[in-house]
Design an enzyme around this catalytic site. Structure first.
Site, PDB file in Angstrom:
ATOM      1  N   SER A  56       1.666  -9.604 -23.720  1.00 30.76           N
ATOM      2  CA  SER A  56       2.839  -9.181 -24.495  1.00 30.76           C
ATOM      3  C   SER A  56       3.489  -7.987 -23.803  1.00 30.76           C
ATOM      4  O   SER A  56       2.912  -7.380 -22.896  1.00 30.76           O
ATOM      5  CB  SER A  56       2.433  -8.796 -25.915  1.00 30.76           C
ATOM      6  OG  SER A  56       1.667  -7.590 -25.879  1.00 30.76           O
ATOM      7  N   ASP A  94       4.229 -13.331 -23.556  1.00 28.12           N
ATOM      8  CA  ASP A  94       4.307 -13.605 -24.992  1.00 28.12           C
ATOM      9  C   ASP A  94       5.425 -12.757 -25.607  1.00 28.12           C
ATOM     10  O   ASP A  94       5.486 -11.541 -25.374  1.00 28.12           O
ATOM     11  CB  ASP A  94       2.941 -13.240 -25.611  1.00 28.12           C
ATOM     12  CG  ASP A  94       2.786 -13.718 -27.035  1.00 28.12           C
ATOM     13  OD1 ASP A  94       3.434 -14.710 -27.414  1.00 28.12           O
ATOM     14  OD2 ASP A  94       1.982 -13.092 -27.767  1.00 28.12           O
ATOM     15  N   GLU A 146      12.168 -20.035 -29.287  1.00 22.61           N
ATOM     16  CA  GLU A 146      11.746 -20.041 -30.697  1.00 22.61           C
ATOM     17  C   GLU A 146      12.935 -20.195 -31.628  1.00 22.61           C
ATOM     18  O   GLU A 146      13.981 -19.586 -31.452  1.00 22.61           O
ATOM     19  CB  GLU A 146      10.973 -18.761 -31.042  1.00 22.61           C
ATOM     20  CG  GLU A 146      10.545 -18.755 -32.516  1.00 22.61           C
ATOM     21  CD  GLU A 146       9.463 -17.742 -32.858  1.00 22.61           C
ATOM     22  OE1 GLU A 146       8.738 -17.324 -31.943  1.00 22.61           O
ATOM     23  OE2 GLU A 146       9.367 -17.385 -34.041  1.00 22.61           O
ATOM     24  N   GLY A 191      -0.559 -11.315 -37.476  1.00 22.99           N
ATOM     25  CA  GLY A 191      -1.388 -10.268 -38.048  1.00 22.99           C
ATOM     26  C   GLY A 191      -2.494 -10.775 -38.958  1.00 22.99           C
ATOM     27  O   GLY A 191      -2.750 -11.984 -39.047  1.00 22.99           O
TER      28      GLY A 191
HETATM   29  P1  13P Z   1      -2.039 -13.978 -34.730  1.00 24.36           P
HETATM   30  O1  13P Z   1      -1.600 -12.605 -35.139  1.00 24.36           O
HETATM   31  O2  13P Z   1      -2.154 -14.867 -35.917  1.00 24.36           O
HETATM   32  O3  13P Z   1      -3.283 -13.962 -33.911  1.00 24.36           O
HETATM   33  O4  13P Z   1      -0.872 -14.600 -33.803  1.00 24.36           O
HETATM   34  C1  13P Z   1      -0.821 -14.300 -32.433  1.00 24.36           C
HETATM   35  C2  13P Z   1       0.453 -14.718 -31.800  1.00 24.36           C
HETATM   36  O5  13P Z   1       1.254 -15.441 -32.352  1.00 24.36           O
HETATM   37  C3  13P Z   1       0.712 -14.234 -30.438  1.00 24.36           C
HETATM   38  O6  13P Z   1       1.991 -14.555 -30.000  1.00 24.36           O
HETATM   39  O1  G3H Z   2       2.302 -11.998 -31.518  1.00 24.82           O
HETATM   40  C1  G3H Z   2       2.015 -10.935 -30.984  1.00 24.82           C
HETATM   41  C2  G3H Z   2       0.714 -10.725 -30.321  1.00 24.82           C
HETATM   42  O2  G3H Z   2      -0.320 -10.666 -31.258  1.00 24.82           O
HETATM   43  C3  G3H Z   2       0.785  -9.519 -29.426  1.00 24.82           C
HETATM   44  O3  G3H Z   2       0.776  -8.357 -30.166  1.00 24.82           O
HETATM   45  O4  G3H Z   2       2.704  -6.989 -29.338  1.00 24.82           O
HETATM   46  O5  G3H Z   2       0.711  -5.923 -30.444  1.00 24.82           O
HETATM   47  O6  G3H Z   2       0.529  -6.895 -28.141  1.00 24.82           O
HETATM   48  P1  G3H Z   2       1.216  -6.954 -29.483  1.00 24.82           P
HETATM   49 ZN    ZN Z   3       3.428 -14.710 -31.619  1.00 23.00          ZN
END
Ligand code: 13P
Ligand code: G3H
Ligand code: ZN
Length: 324
Positions: A56, A94, A146, A191
């Site tokens: 991310s 991500d 998305e 989350g």
């Molecule tokens: P979760 O918070 O459910 O693990 O989702 C992770 C996610 O979508 C990362 O892009």
């Molecule tokens: O969907 C998001 C992922 O869980 C990444 O989270 O932006 O805190 O690294 P983050």
């Molecule tokens: Zn996500």
């Protein structure tokens, strides 16, 4: 510029096609540090599962973008040389939030990027996504777009507010942007607090009716589910037992994800569950062995527990084990 193929990564094209045809989903696991990366690679190598390593924007900030890229490259080498595993490995951005971030990742060797324009007005989402696709496809890099908004980090609002994907939009979006996969909103969220329910109640089911409608509009097109942690209650309880405060944490039941994985959903994102397991294990060591101060003595057990979680997910939930 380094091309991902020089680093041993693959894009998502082939593995998504196989996943849709085979009725399973590829895991998208996030990492921010060495132990998470080791657990993901070992867990996927041991179950012979393809894997999407997710980075991310926050991970790049936390761990340093250059270091993360070399860690991912090292993970491929570890898989091939030390684990004797040939599993396909995708390096994926991500929730990319800008064209510039996607370009930067592609130049550093990512084989897949997500451009998340889901919070933008429809036409702006299309324009931004298409711009990223036009650049990425020059290098055969896959792009995930998305449509629809998941609650949580995408809206910076509380978890119950989501806007389901409108099936009427998907065909137009996919055609006009040229994306390779589409993340949709059917009731998952990011989350550890996905649903507000009382103890003993079960979470509301995902909107499989919307998923089916989307599949009808874009048959065989790769669909992605974000926010797919199940928040295992044994780890919530372990966290709370050893001083944590995670009351009411609840996720998507695993049988719902198993059902989704059998459809055109070919990528399932899991981050929160890994965070939870690691934290529960570290808390347990701290509580039971207060004399420990060598990080290997608590990060090691945490890494082991994460690896076991990943193996179980691949085998029992995603169905990706032995599909490499
Ligand atoms: P979760 O918070 O459910 O693990 O989702 C992770 C996610 O979508 C990362 O892009
Ligand atoms: O969907 C998001 C992922 O869980 C990444 O989270 O932006 O805190 O690294 P983050
Ligand atoms: Zn996500």
């Amino acid at each position: 510029m380094v091309h991902y193929s020089e680093l041993g990564f693959v894009n998502s094209k082939e593995i998504f096609k196989k996943a849709i045809d085979g009725g399973y989903a590829i895991p998208g696991y996030n990492f921010n540090n060495m132990e998470q990366l080791q657990a993901i690679i070992m867990g996927c190598a041991e179950t012979n599962s393809p894997v999407i390593l997710q980075v991310s924007k926050g991970a790049r900030k936390y761990a340093n973008q250059t270091l993360l890229r070399y860690m991912a490259e090292g993970a491929v080498q570890m898989a091939r040389n030390d684990l004797k595993s040939n599993i396909p490995i995708v390096l994926h951005l991500d929730h990319g939030d800008s064209y510039e971030l996607c370009v930067s990742c592609i130049e550093m060797g990512f084989s897949s990027v997500m451009i998340d324009g889901s919070h933008l007005p429809y036409e702006e989402n299309i324009a931004l996504t298409k711009k990223v696709v036009d650049y990425a496809h020059r290098y055969d890099v896959s792009v995930e777009g998305e449509l629809g908004v998941l609650a949580g980090i995408e809206e910076h609002v509380s978890a119950e507010k989501s806007h389901y994907t409108n099936p009427d939009d998907v065909e137009d979006f996919v055609k006009r942007t040229g994306v390779d996969s589409l993340a949709i909103s059917i009731g998952t969220s990011h989350g550890a607090y996905k649903f507000k329910i009382k103890p003993g109640e079960t979470p509301p089911p995902l909107r499989f009716d919307i998923l089916e409608e989307i599949e009808k509009r874009i048959p065989g097109f790769p669909i992605v589910l974000h926010g797919s942690s199940s928040v295992p209650q044994e780890y919530v309880e372990m966290c709370n037992k050893y001083g944590g405060k995670l009351e009411g944490a609840v996720g998507v039941p695993e049988d719902q994800l198993r059902r989704a994985a059998k459809s055109a959903v070919c990528k399932i994102n899991i981050d929160t569950d890994g965070r939870l397991v690691v934290t529960a294990k570290i808390r347990e060591v701290f509580a039971n062995q207060p004399e420990v101060f060598d990080p290997r003595k608590y990060l090691g057990p945490a890494r082991e527990a994460l690896k076991e979680l990943i193996k179980r997910k691949n085998i029992e939930v995603l169905g990706s084990a032995n599909k490499a």
